[in-house]
Structures are given as structure tokens and as C-alpha cells.
Scaffold this motif. Structure first.
Motif, PDB file in Angstrom:
ATOM      1  N   LEU A 181      -9.302  -1.024  13.264  1.00  0.00           N
ATOM      2  CA  LEU A 181     -10.103  -0.447  12.183  1.00  0.00           C
ATOM      3  C   LEU A 181      -9.257  -0.863  10.695  1.00  0.00           C
ATOM      4  N   PHE A 182      -9.835  -1.081   9.798  1.00  0.00           N
ATOM      5  CA  PHE A 182      -9.463  -1.018   8.555  1.00  0.00           C
ATOM      6  C   PHE A 182     -10.165  -0.131   7.532  1.00  0.00           C
ATOM      7  N   PHE A 183      -9.288   0.240   6.347  1.00  0.00           N
ATOM      8  CA  PHE A 183     -10.194   1.005   5.324  1.00  0.00           C
ATOM      9  C   PHE A 183     -11.317   0.203   4.481  1.00  0.00           C
ATOM     10  N   THR A 184     -12.357   0.774   4.204  1.00  0.00           N
ATOM     11  CA  THR A 184     -13.409  -0.248   3.849  1.00  0.00           C
ATOM     12  C   THR A 184     -13.086  -1.255   2.651  1.00  0.00           C
ATOM     13  N   GLY A 185     -13.330  -2.338   2.779  1.00  0.00           N
ATOM     14  CA  GLY A 185     -13.165  -3.492   1.825  1.00  0.00           C
ATOM     15  C   GLY A 185     -11.715  -3.868   1.456  1.00  0.00           C
ATOM     16  N   THR A 186     -10.680  -3.557   2.492  1.00  0.00           N
ATOM     17  CA  THR A 186      -9.257  -3.541   2.176  1.00  0.00           C
ATOM     18  C   THR A 186      -8.923  -4.302   3.472  1.00  0.00           C
ATOM     19  N   ALA A 187      -7.493  -4.588   3.321  1.00  0.00           N
ATOM     20  CA  ALA A 187      -6.768  -5.146   4.438  1.00  0.00           C
ATOM     21  C   ALA A 187      -5.811  -4.133   5.217  1.00  0.00           C
ATOM     22  N   ASN A 188      -6.133  -2.931   4.742  1.00  0.00           N
ATOM     23  CA  ASN A 188      -5.091  -1.809   4.962  1.00  0.00           C
ATOM     24  C   ASN A 188      -5.609  -1.258   6.363  1.00  0.00           C
ATOM     25  N   LEU A 189      -4.943  -1.294   7.378  1.00  0.00           N
ATOM     26  CA  LEU A 189      -5.164  -0.984   8.489  1.00  0.00           C
ATOM     27  C   LEU A 189      -4.940   0.683   8.840  1.00  0.00           C
ATOM     28  N   LYS A 190      -5.985   1.198   9.571  1.00  0.00           N
ATOM     29  CA  LYS A 190      -6.124   2.523   9.573  1.00  0.00           C
ATOM     30  C   LYS A 190      -5.026   2.848  10.710  1.00  0.00           C
ATOM     31  N   ALA A 216      -1.917   4.168   2.776  1.00  0.00           N
ATOM     32  CA  ALA A 216      -2.275   4.056   4.241  1.00  0.00           C
ATOM     33  C   ALA A 216      -1.156   3.303   4.960  1.00  0.00           C
ATOM     34  N   GLN A 217      -0.686   2.144   4.390  1.00  0.00           N
ATOM     35  CA  GLN A 217       0.316   1.503   4.937  1.00  0.00           C
ATOM     36  C   GLN A 217       1.591   2.248   5.300  1.00  0.00           C
ATOM     37  N   SER A 218       1.878   3.215   4.500  1.00  0.00           N
ATOM     38  CA  SER A 218       3.257   3.629   4.432  1.00  0.00           C
ATOM     39  C   SER A 218       3.025   4.940   5.672  1.00  0.00           C
ATOM     40  N   ASN A 219       1.823   5.131   6.184  1.00  0.00           N
ATOM     41  CA  ASN A 219       1.520   5.993   7.457  1.00  0.00           C
ATOM     42  C   ASN A 219       1.742   5.388   8.745  1.00  0.00           C
ATOM     43  N   LEU A 220       2.055   3.904   8.596  1.00  0.00           N
ATOM     44  CA  LEU A 220       1.786   3.338   9.903  1.00  0.00           C
ATOM     45  C   LEU A 220       2.833   3.537  10.763  1.00  0.00           C
ATOM     46  N   LYS A 221       4.077   3.833  10.016  1.00  0.00           N
ATOM     47  CA  LYS A 221       5.469   4.137  11.000  1.00  0.00           C
ATOM     48  C   LYS A 221       5.195   5.585  11.804  1.00  0.00           C
ATOM     49  N   VAL A 222       4.549   6.344  11.192  1.00  0.00           N
ATOM     50  CA  VAL A 222       4.222   7.515  11.779  1.00  0.00           C
ATOM     51  C   VAL A 222       3.805   7.573  13.328  1.00  0.00           C
ATOM     52  N   TYR A 223       2.640   6.443  13.048  1.00  0.00           N
ATOM     53  CA  TYR A 223       1.913   6.140  14.678  1.00  0.00           C
ATOM     54  C   TYR A 223       2.534   4.931  15.101  1.00  0.00           C
TER      55      TYR A 223
END
Length: 622
Positions: A297-306, A63-70
Motif C-alpha cells: 500500500l502506498f499513499f495516493t499518487g506517491t511512492a511513499n509506502l504506508k 510517512a517514510q519517517s514512520n516506517l521504522k516504527v513498523y
């Protein structure tokens, strides 16, 4: 002087105790093995659903790789959560209790996606959420995940923001309303920029585009975001903004979300993570105040930001560039799962937010520090989905003096919420709901019933028309509630006296002059040990006795005279809240049947039961 010294010592002791608690938890977290932490990552935390895979095995791991798109996504969610639904407590294969649907809806799991999802029947159907909030105000956001699966025909969906008028948002009658939605987004979704997207406000067509770009995948959900601020309406499809225009009538503000489908069918639709929140923050004002709360918002149980939380971070980054003082980023969780794992996870999430601000928004790293406080500082009760979502937050502290925590009245301590105890804080024990500053107060008094109904509102339902509702339980339109329909002579609600038609008809100018009037009413108010008899209506007649006692054998009614004391009075309307009183006669239903009549017979089970007096204050007017 001794008294003030004692208070100071107690305050310092509490502060030191909390600091020691955090220190001990941190020490535990540092000593915990990575294996134990990874195990706890499978617990419920971010959106209540249990993760079935480790973070690096999950489809969200990248998911982190998609953050730049947003990175230019500018949607900022409201800070006060009114409704949150991820179906975590619903049974798989069953309809979720409380949803209002014209056909069927089923809770399912989807391979490759975390949590439970609601599959909506998508042919000739309408589905309303189970939100109980009667008003969202005029400054709110809506967001949800929508999985679209094409089978035979191109997907078609209507997303509606509804004004329920005089009906409570939980009343099934809203399914049968022919009133146009306050906002209607209608789409026929076709690949390659060939989608048709239309936007309506009541009867007005605001936009109709035949070549819209609405990308979707059978395996990856679309994130829909909407924001209402006064008349302004904005909507995003993933990171792309579709609309930004004046569309909302402040006379008929939305207060319910619905999904509708025509007769074509041919596609499946699944929804999850519905979040409605008010109070879209003025970030620069929060900088001056010293503290900003953000429900990232983070993905469940992780530090990956939605990715959909990037709008909130973009907003924060703009003021961080101007900040001269150090800024602390603090992570918080709800109370689900192990406290040690929660503490570590909250620290990791605070660190992740800092990394994004530094690496993507180029904030000076030396300005930022991080801290994780786990579940130790709840700002809402962890016993509801909305409360948990409110507690899963990241705080930005701009001024050290703003970093103070006071547990709100009525919010259970963490140990209480985990043990299932109903114990409240001392403040909550000693605080009557009606005594809370600004809370609506409705008190009914009669020989049959003395009760307070804390959930009340006056809603505009048409030109010069209003509906006053009050209930014991929020959103309950089936029991312990009443509804009074009013017709005003004024364009807006003002101090005014409303009479029943039977009383107004005695006025010499009735028919040529308008009078404020009580047009109708209904109630279900239980008294005694059973559910029958019950108060089902208010009347201009104040009397006692069964209806049968006022009917002769020819079935002609000889009712008592209406009482001049029967009236509804609004004494004050101030800051959007009304106060006043009413006096009515009581009508009850469920009495022992009595038959009357010669040639024809009629059975009577209702009657009169004296006088009801009501006083109300701070009732919001929508």
C-alpha cells in the motif's frame, strides 16, 4: 512443422510488441516534464481516492519517517483480494449503497485525510460491509483504517467477524440474527494504558484485559489488521500485536465483517480502506516458484509506502538475505489516470521498495534491480474496486523464467477498461463461466425456466444442518436465487438422499429413526417478461393449477399426492466440493387473485407449475 513455426513467430511478435510498448512508454515518461507528472499525482491510483494535495503538502508526506516504527510489524496480507472498499464512487452525504446498517451511515470527507470515509452511527447500532463473497476460506486477512474521535465519553466499539449461517452475506436478516459472532473484539478505549479490551469466540471469553494500551488520536487513523489461518487468530492495533492464539472454530468460519456500538455513544467513528484478502503467502515457497506478488500500500499518487505494508516487506527481506540469484522488483498500477504517469509512478514505487529493503533491512543492493510496468499487465479487471486493488501491486521475481505475463481470461485490455468498452479478450469470449475448471455449476430446467446460477455454496448452519444457496448474481438474496435447508444424518456432508418430510413420514420407523430431510426452502426465480408470477418455493407435489382449484368452498384443501420423484441427492463430495441433483415440484406466486369460501373468504394468488430438475457440480462446502 510449418504450423509450429507459425505459432513460434506469432508468440515472438506478441512478446516484441509488448516490449516495444513498454519501451515507448518509458521514453514518453522520461520526456515528460516534472510539472506534468506532479499534476498526474493528483489522480486516482493507490486506493482509488483523488489526492487533493501534492505529496509534499499532504499530511502523509512524512510517512517514510514512520516506517521504522513498523519495522518489526509482521502482518502479511493475503494476495487475492476478495473485498476492497474506499467509498470513492459513493456520494458525499449519503449512505453507501449495499451496506447493511441498523440505523445510519454517511459518506464524508475529512479535512487533512485523503479520500472518502464512512461515518458510522455510533449509538445502539450495527453496520455490515457490502462484501458479496460468501466464503473467505480459512486463510485470510482483514485490514482497515479507523478514525476515532472522542466527544464526551471514552470511545467504545465492537469489531465482529460473523458467520452468517444459512443467510447470504448481503441478506438484511443477518441484522436480526441472535447468533454470537465467530470472533468479537470489544474495547473501551481510554488513554494511558487504561483501555479495556476483550476477545470472545462465540460464547467463549478468550481474553479480558483492563490495562490495555490502545493509543489513538482525533486526527490520525488507527490501522487495524487481523489474520485467520485455520484456528489461529492474530490481531494488530497499528504495529502492536494484541492477540496470537487459537480462537477460530473451523466449523463456523467468519464470512462477514461488522461494527457494533452500544447505547453510550459520545464518540464518532469513521472507517476507510477496508481490504479482505485470502491466500496469505508462504513466502519461502514463492521463492522456489520464482515469483511473489505483494499488494503493498502506498499513499495516493506517491511512492511513499504506508507503514502497514512493512510487515510484508519484513517477510520478503528474510528470504532475500538467503537469495543467491539477482532479484527484480517490478511495480504495477491500475488503469486510472494517464499511462505515462502510471509508468513513472510504478518505477518510483519499485525504487522505493528497493531503498527500504537496502536501508532498513540491509539487503545487498547489488542483488536488486527495479522496473516499472505501469498499467500494462493487469491481473484483474479494472472495472471493480477489488480488481483495481489487485492490479496495484509489486512483484518480486526470483527466477527469470517466472517473469511471464499472460492476461487472465475475462480481464479487459487496458484500452478497453479506459474506454468503458465491454469487449473481453478472445479467451473470455469463448469461455463459458460454467466451463472454467473448478467453477460451481448449477443448472435449472423446467417448462417455465432454464437457467444457470453460477454463484452457489453449501454452508454448515448447525449440527448436521446445511443450507444450499445458488444465485444468478453474486450476493443477491432478493431475486433469481434459491435456498434449500437440509438436515443430514451424518456428522459431515457425505453422499446422501434428502426427502421432504411428507415423504419421510411414510417410512414405518419415522419418529424413531433419523432420516435425511429437506426442512425448508425458498426462492425468487423470475420467468417471462415480468416479475410476476415468479417461482417462490419448491414442493414435494408435482402438479399444475392454481391453489384455488384444490380448495373447496369450506376452505378445505385437497392437494395432489406427493411425488416419490421429489428428492435432493448429493452424489459426491470431494476436495470440499459437492455434486448431485434434485427434482422438485414448482410453486409460483403472483397469479390472478381467486377468492374461495362461503362464510369466510380467502384470496389465492399461488399455485403449482410442474416439475423442476436441477443438476449441480463443484459446489463448495463451507
Amino acid at each position: 512443422m510449418k504450423f509450429f513455426l507459425t505459432i513460434l513467430i506469432i508468440a515472438l511478435s506478441i512478446s516484441n510488441s509488448q516490449a516495444q510498448l513498454l519501451k515507448k512508454l518509458k521514453e514518453k515518461a522520461e520526456q515528460a516534464t516534472e510539472k506534468a507528472v506532479n499534476k498526474n499525482f493528483d489522480k486516482k491510483d493507490n486506493d482509488g481516492a483523488s489526492a487533493n494535495k501534492n505529496a509534499d503538502e499532504s499530511p502523509t508526506a512524512g510517512a517514510q519517517s514512520n516506517l521504522k516504527v513498523y519495522s518489526k510489524f509482521d502482518f502479511v496480507p493475503g494476495t487475492t483480494i476478495l473485498y476492497y472498499d474506499n467509498f470513492e464512487k459513493d456520494n458525499i452525504g449519503e449512505a453507501p449503497f449495499g451496506w447493511i446498517t441498523s440505523t445510519s451511515a454517511e459518506v464524508v470527507t475529512i479535512d487533512g485525510l485523503e479520500g472518502n470515509w464512512l461515518k458510522l452511527a455510533s449509538s445502539s447500532s450495527t453496520h455490515f460491509t457490502r462484501s458479496k463473497k460468501q466464503s473467505w476460506g480459512n486463510n485470510f486477512t482483514i485490514e482497515f483504517d479507523l478514525l476515532i474521535v472522542k466527544n464526551t465519553y471514552d470511545p467504545r466499539i465492537d469489531i465482529n467477524l460473523i458467520n452468517t449461517g444459512g443467510n447470504l452475506v448481503t441478506d438484511e436478516n443477518i441484522l436480526r440474527s441472535d447468533k454470537k459472532p465467530a470472533i468479537n473484539f470489544s474495547a473501551i478505549i481510554v488513554p494511558d494504558n487504561k483501555s479495556r479490551a476483550s476477545l470472545y469466540a462465540m460464547d467463549r471469553k478468550l481474553s479480558d484485559v483492563m490495562t490495555e494500551n490502545l493509543p489513538y488520536s482525533n486526527t490520525s487513523p488507527v490501522h487495524i489488521s487481523m489474520c485467520v489461518q485455520g484456528k489461529r487468530f492474530r490481531m494488530w492495533w497499528n504495529d502492536r500485536k494484541l492477540y496470537d492464539l487459537p480462537a477460530v472454530s473451523e466449523e463456523y468460519l467468519p464470512n462477514q465483517l461488522a461494527f457494533s456500538f452500544g447505547s453510550v455513544g459520545g464518540s464518532d467513528f469513521y472507517v476507510n480502506n477496508i481490504r479482505i484478502a485470502k491466500d496469505v503467502p508462504d513466502t519461502r515457497a514463492k521463492l522456489e516458484e520464482g515469483k511473489l506478488i505483494s499488494n503493498l500500500l502506498f499513499f495516493t499518487g506517491t511512492a511513499n509506502l504506508k507503514p502497514e505494508s512493512m510487515g510484508a516487506l519484513l517477510d520478503v527481506s528474510k528470504i532475500l538475505k538467503d537469495a543467491t540469484a539477482p532479484v527484480k522488483i517490478i511495480g504495477h498500477t491500475d488503469s486510472d489516470g494517464d499511462d505515462v504517469a502510471n509508468l513513472k509512478l510504478s518505477q518510483q514505487r519499485a525504487d522505493a521498495v528497493k531503498d527500504i529493503l537496502v536501508n532498513q533491512y540491509h539487503i545487498d543492493e547489488s542483488k536488486l534491480s527495479t522496473e516499472g510496468r505501469g498499467e500494462t499487465q493487469p491481473i484483474a479487471d479494472n472495472k471493480s474496486a477489488e480488481g483495481k486493488a489487485q492490479n496495484r501491486r509489486v512483484e518480486f521475481i526470483f527466477k527469470a523464467e517466472a517473469d511471464k505475463y499472460v492476461r487472465p481470461a475475462g480481464v479487459s485490455a487496458v484500452s478497453d477498461s479506459k474506454s468503458g468498452s465491454n469487449t473481453k479478450s478472445t479467451a473470455a469470449k469463448n469461455t463459458d463461466v460454467s466451463a472454467v475448471s473448478g467453477a460451481a455449476v448449477v443448472k435449472l430446467q423446467s417448462k417455465l425456466l432454464n437457467i444457470s446460477l453460477p454463484f452457489a455454496q453449501i454452508m454448515k448452519t448447525g449440527e448436521n444442518r446445511y443450507t444450499f444457496t445458488a444465485s444468478k448474481e453474486e450476493g443477491n438474496s432478493k431475486e433469481n436465487y434459491f435456498k434449500i435447508m437440509l438436515v443430514s444424518v451424518n456428522a459431515s456432508l457425505k453422499p446422501e438422499t434428502f426427502n421432504f418430510r411428507e415423504i419421510n413420514e411414510k417410512q414405518p420407523l419415522y419418529g424413531t429413526k433419523k432420516y435425511a430431510e429437506i426442512s425448508n426452502n425458498e426462492a425468487v426465480l423470475f420467468y417471462g417478461n415480468g416479475q410476476k408470477p415468479y417461482i417462490y418455493k419448491f414442493s414435494p407435489i408435482i402438479a399444475n393449477g392454481t391453489m384455488a382449484s384444490y380448495v373447496d368452498e369450506a376452505l378445505s384443501r385437497h392437494l395432489p399426492a406427493v411425488s416419490p420423484n421429489s428428492k435432493f441427492v448429493i452424489e459426491k463430495v470431494e476436495n470440499g466440493k459437492a455434486s448431485g441433483y434434485f427434482t422438485f415440484g414448482i410453486m409460483i406466486e403472483g397469479l390472478k387473485p381467486v377468492k374461495k369460501g362461503d362464510a369466510m373468504q380467502q384470496t389465492f394468488t399461488d399455485g403449482f407449475a410442474g416439475e423442476m430438475k436441477c443438476s449441480f457440480s463443484n459446489v463448495p462446502v463451507y
